[in-house]
Design an enzyme around this catalytic site. Structure first.
Site: not given
Length: 247
Positions: A111-113
């Site tokens: 998952l991205d930040i």
């Protein structure tokens, strides 16, 4: 008398929980793995008595059935990154996972930040490989807060398929309105692809912006409502993933 059949190096190491097949292949290409003192190459096969080292460190080679693996579900908060270390000193998802001996946690996707929610981790590289393999066709579900006006035409396009900024085609399997109004609305979306920022990019292709994104399901595994962000729970491997075939 049974004959011991050599097995591919990356498969053996993945079964031992050393890493995912893809990760191990990068180590082989980089010349980090040796078999009996010789640098391993892609396609190399090994036997139980072979001596394997990674960056000079011996790898304990136990029989596959004696290695006890774990799978955990982690509720990722916004602000954490999905790498083992970060030159900028940002918090990574691995900093909150339980410590291991002679094994390592392998993330099943990322998952991205700016996204939160369900991430699976396992010590079983073969299981990680099957879970991430496109042939497994595992559906992911996300709760998404969208900034902008979502029309029926936009939803129809997102399900039929849209062209992303890199020219690839992407689509949702389903889009369900959950609630909200005005500039912000919540939708649950599902898809079986796992490309980088794909959910956000599908909405962005229609001139909309995702202001919140939470992964709430991976296959049959749901994010528990009572699991706080930054915490994890152990999963039963057999019951959670008994639908998988060997890919």
């Amino acid at each position: 008398m049974s004959t011991i059949v050599p097995q591919r190096l990356q498969k053996v190491l993945a079964q031992r929980g050393v890493g995912s097949r893809r990760e191990i292949e990068t180590w082989i290409v980089a010349g980090k793995i040796q078999i009996n003192g010789k640098t391993a190459v892609l396609g190399a096969k090994v036997l139980p008595h072979d001596n394997i080292t990674i960056s000079g460190r011996a790898v304990p080679v136990a029989a596959p059935d004696s290695v006890k693996h774990r799978v955990i579900l982690y509720n990722k908060p916004v602000g954490e990154i999905c790498t083992r270390s970060d030159p900028q000193g940002r918090i990574t998802v691995f900093s909150h996972l339980p410590r291991l001996q002679h094994q390592r946690w392998i993330s099943v996707g990322r998952l991205d930040i700016n996204s939160s929610g369900l991430i699976l981790f396992t010590t079983d590289g073969e299981l990680a490989h099957r879970l991430m393999h496109p042939a497994a066709n595992i559906e992911r579900e996300y709760a998404v807060r969208v900034l902008g006006t979502v029309t029926k035409e936009i939803v129809d396009k997102a399900i039929a398929g849209v062209t992303l900024d890199d020219g690839t085609i992407a689509k949702f399997n389903a889009v369900t309105f959950v609630g909200g109004g005005g500039a912000n609305s919540w939708y649950n979306v599902t898809l079986t692809q796992g490309r980088y920022r794909e959910v956000r990019r599908i909405w962005e292709s229609q001139g909309l912006k995702v202001s919140r994104l939470i992964r709430i399901r991976f296959g049959a595994v749901l994010l528990p409502r009572d699991l706080p962000e930054g915490k994890f729970i152990d999963l039963d491997i057999d019951s959670a993933f008994d639908h998988l075939n060997a890919y």
